[in-house]
Write a protein that holds these residues in place. Structure first.
Motif, PDB file in Angstrom:
ATOM      1  N   SER A   1      26.798  46.176  49.112  1.00 17.56           N
ATOM      2  CA  SER A   1      27.965  45.196  48.743  1.00 17.56           C
ATOM      3  C   SER A   1      29.041  46.514  48.792  1.00 17.56           C
ATOM      4  CB  SER A   1      27.716  44.486  48.085  1.00 17.56           C
ATOM      5  OG  SER A   1      27.863  45.098  46.994  1.00 17.56           O
ATOM      6  N   GLY A   2      30.569  45.755  48.979  1.00 14.47           N
ATOM      7  CA  GLY A   2      31.368  46.705  48.818  1.00 14.47           C
ATOM      8  C   GLY A   2      31.102  46.815  47.269  1.00 14.47           C
ATOM      9  N   GLY A   3      30.756  45.781  46.138  1.00 11.15           N
ATOM     10  CA  GLY A   3      31.194  46.060  44.539  1.00 11.15           C
ATOM     11  C   GLY A   3      30.119  47.095  44.602  1.00 11.15           C
TER      12      GLY A   3
ATOM     13  N   GLN B   1      31.547  50.560  45.889  1.00 10.84           N
ATOM     14  CA  GLN B   1      32.333  51.028  44.204  1.00 10.84           C
ATOM     15  C   GLN B   1      31.908  51.595  42.830  1.00 10.84           C
ATOM     16  OE1 GLN B   1      35.340  51.398  44.999  1.00 10.84           O
ATOM     17  NE2 GLN B   1      35.908  52.937  43.905  1.00 10.84           N
TER      18      GLN B   1
ATOM     19  N   THR C   1      39.243  48.282  42.206  1.00 10.16           N
ATOM     20  CA  THR C   1      38.799  46.652  42.622  1.00 10.16           C
ATOM     21  C   THR C   1      39.821  46.757  43.837  1.00 10.16           C
ATOM     22  OG1 THR C   1      40.682  46.427  40.795  1.00 10.16           O
ATOM     23  CG2 THR C   1      38.083  46.296  40.524  1.00 10.16           C
TER      24      THR C   1
ATOM     25  N   HIS D   1      39.999  46.141  46.905  1.00  6.44           N
ATOM     26  CA  HIS D   1      39.276  45.090  48.032  1.00  6.44           C
ATOM     27  C   HIS D   1      38.136  43.926  47.652  1.00  6.44           C
ATOM     28  CE1 HIS D   1      41.844  48.070  50.550  1.00  6.44           C
ATOM     29  NE2 HIS D   1      40.708  49.031  50.167  1.00  6.44           N
ATOM     30  N   LEU D   2      37.764  44.114  46.280  1.00  6.14           N
ATOM     31  CA  LEU D   2      37.029  43.112  46.190  1.00  6.14           C
ATOM     32  C   LEU D   2      37.787  42.406  45.634  1.00  6.14           C
ATOM     33  CD1 LEU D   2      35.030  45.801  43.611  1.00  6.14           C
ATOM     34  CD2 LEU D   2      34.752  45.051  46.353  1.00  6.14           C
ATOM     35  N   ASP D   3      36.693  41.074  45.768  1.00  5.77           N
ATOM     36  CA  ASP D   3      37.096  39.534  45.468  1.00  5.77           C
ATOM     37  C   ASP D   3      37.236  39.663  44.197  1.00  5.77           C
ATOM     38  OD1 ASP D   3      34.640  38.134  44.279  1.00  5.77           O
ATOM     39  OD2 ASP D   3      33.997  38.780  46.311  1.00  5.77           O
TER      40      ASP D   3
ATOM     41  N   THR E   1      33.727  39.631  41.669  1.00  2.17           N
ATOM     42  CA  THR E   1      33.162  41.472  41.876  1.00  2.17           C
ATOM     43  C   THR E   1      33.751  41.611  41.176  1.00  2.17           C
ATOM     44  OG1 THR E   1      32.199  40.448  44.318  1.00  2.17           O
ATOM     45  CG2 THR E   1      31.910  42.929  43.476  1.00  2.17           C
ATOM     46  N   ALA E   2      35.327  41.602  41.301  1.00  2.00           N
ATOM     47  CA  ALA E   2      36.428  42.936  40.313  1.00  2.00           C
ATOM     48  C   ALA E   2      36.200  42.817  38.728  1.00  2.00           C
ATOM     49  CB  ALA E   2      37.396  42.585  41.304  1.00  2.00           C
TER      50      ALA E   2
ATOM     51  N   VAL F   1      33.024  44.286  37.873  1.00  2.00           N
ATOM     52  CA  VAL F   1      32.260  46.438  38.598  1.00  2.00           C
ATOM     53  C   VAL F   1      33.517  46.549  37.058  1.00  2.00           C
ATOM     54  CG1 VAL F   1      34.207  47.692  39.781  1.00  2.00           C
ATOM     55  CG2 VAL F   1      32.684  45.544  40.718  1.00  2.00           C
TER      56      VAL F   1
END
Length: 407
Positions: free
Chosen positions: A329-331, A334, A355, A357-359, A362-363, A366
């Motif tokens: 996933s994006g998270g 990262q 962060t 591109h993260l919702d 998730t941001a 992270v």
């Protein structure tokens, strides 16, 4: 190729009178890869150089978009990138044709050998064994052709890696000697810092800030305010037009650049995740003279919140992450990039919009993991997201219409 040659030997042993079948198979196993290699030499090398040039120019175009629009040069810059892209596309089409031709040669060769088998074999059983064995060699022969086609590109990449590794080793030697840096950099300061590119026009001026380990400096500002320019200076790739960047009291202008690069790690907004395994993506964090151990990998993955992903996979650290990390996933991508940066043994960690591109959920997760993983380092966080900062962080706000202010 070894499988093909071994199969040819087995055909000869099973059906001695069908030796022409074995010869046809062996010749096909050698000729198809050889033709693919010869036909792909020039374009494969050009593809490596072209991909590097295209990536560099696209990144530069994105970074300078505002300035290019301001002087009306954006269309010309886009046209240059577009021409490079079309050249790469033509090369890729030619290489696809070469691969198809090599596969055709492999098919014709193995097909011909399979047809000869029942005509030359002494018994029906021997003919069946020879024909089926020859047909099974179609995939190994075609795979060998594809691999041979990639040899020129592989050699070009290895030569670049060898050159980079030599300079990296030299830099590590300088860093070990100290190079005017303290054993551990515990203080990073900006003193009346002004930065400009080749045209001499200042991008930012009057920057004053200081952060002491363990501490965070958050750099904020609108698009085009100079955040990327400041990151470039912090990494030692841009000399100040005025003022100084001080690392442990040493002016970066007086410090060997390779020595400083051994102390600072950068995690960009779009960190590259290699189409390989989690293990391989972590191993590139340090040179072979200082390899990353499995214990270190598990520890850093736990610190950034990726330990469950590895633990839940049957492959463990050998879990493949896919092209550009598509299996994550994006998270998770990262987190993997941050883990790699932390393994650098750096004193200063630069995080560029981790962060972006993260919702929000998730941001937040992270950033919690990243703060835990950063430990007692100095962290420079480039982020316009208010939720990424804590009350105790130092904040440096960049702006076009006024001097930056360190809060």
């Amino acid at each position: 190729m070894l499988v093909t040659l071994a199969s040819a030997a087995v055909v000869t042993a099973v059906a001695p009178t069908a030796w022409p079948v074995a010869v046809a198979l062996a010749v096909t196993g050698v000729v198809a890869p050889l033709l693919a290699w010869l036909a792909g030499r020039r374009d494969q090398r050009a593809l490596v150089a072209g991909a590097t040039a295209l990536t560099t120019r696209v990144a530069a175009l994105a970074d300078a978009a505002d300035d290019l629009r301001a002087v009306g040069a954006d269309a010309a810059a886009v046209d240059v990138v577009d021409r490079l892209g079309r050249m790469q596309e033509r090369r890729e089409r030619r290489q696809a044709s070469v691969a198809a031709a090599a596969s055709l040669v492999a098919g014709i060769g193995t097909g011909t050998a399979a047809v000869l088998a029942p005509l030359l074999a002494p018994t029906a059983e021997a003919a069946a064994v020879a024909a089926l064995l020859v047909l099974a060699c179609l995939e190994p022969v075609a795979s060998a052709a594809v691999a041979a086609q990639r040899i020129p590109a592989l050699r070009a990449v290895l030569s670049r890696l060898a050159a980079g590794g030599a300079s990296g080793t030299a830099g590590a030697a300088v860093a070990a000697a100290g190079a005017d840096l303290p054993p551990v950099v515990r203080r990073l300061a900006l003193r009346d810092l002004a930065l400009a590119w080749d045209d001499g026009r200042p991008v930012v001026t009057g920057l004053d800030a200081e952060v002491v380990a363990p501490g965070w400096l958050v750099v904020d500002g609108a698009s085009g305010a100079g955040k990327t320019t400041l990151v470039t200076a912090l990494l030692g790739d841009l000399r100040p037009a005025h003022g100084a960047v001080l690392a442990g009291g040493s002016d970066l202008r007086d410090v060997d650049r390779d020595a400083w690069r051994a102390r600072v790690a950068w995690c960009p907004q779009e960190a590259h995740v290699f189409d390989s395994t989690v293990r391989a993506n972590l191993l590139v964090a340090r040179p072979r003279t200082d390899p990353v151990t499995e214990d270190e990998m598990h520890a850093v993955l736990a610190s950034v919140g990726l330990d469950r992903v590895v633990a839940d996979a049957a492959e463990g650290l050998d879990l493949r992450v896919g092209r550009h990390g598509s299996a994550l996933s994006g998270g998770e991508r990262q987190r993997l990039a941050v883990a790699r940066a932390i393994l650098r043994r750096c004193d200063v960690l630069v995080l560029d919009e981790p962060t972006a591109h993260l919702d929000d959920a998730t941001a937040d997760a992270v950033m919690r993991d990243v703060r835990r993983a950063a430990g007692d380092r100095i962290v420079v966080l480039v982020s316009h997201r208010a939720a990424d900062r804590l009350p105790e962080d130092r904040v440096l706000t960049l702006g076009r219409s006024r001097l930056p202010v360190a809060e």
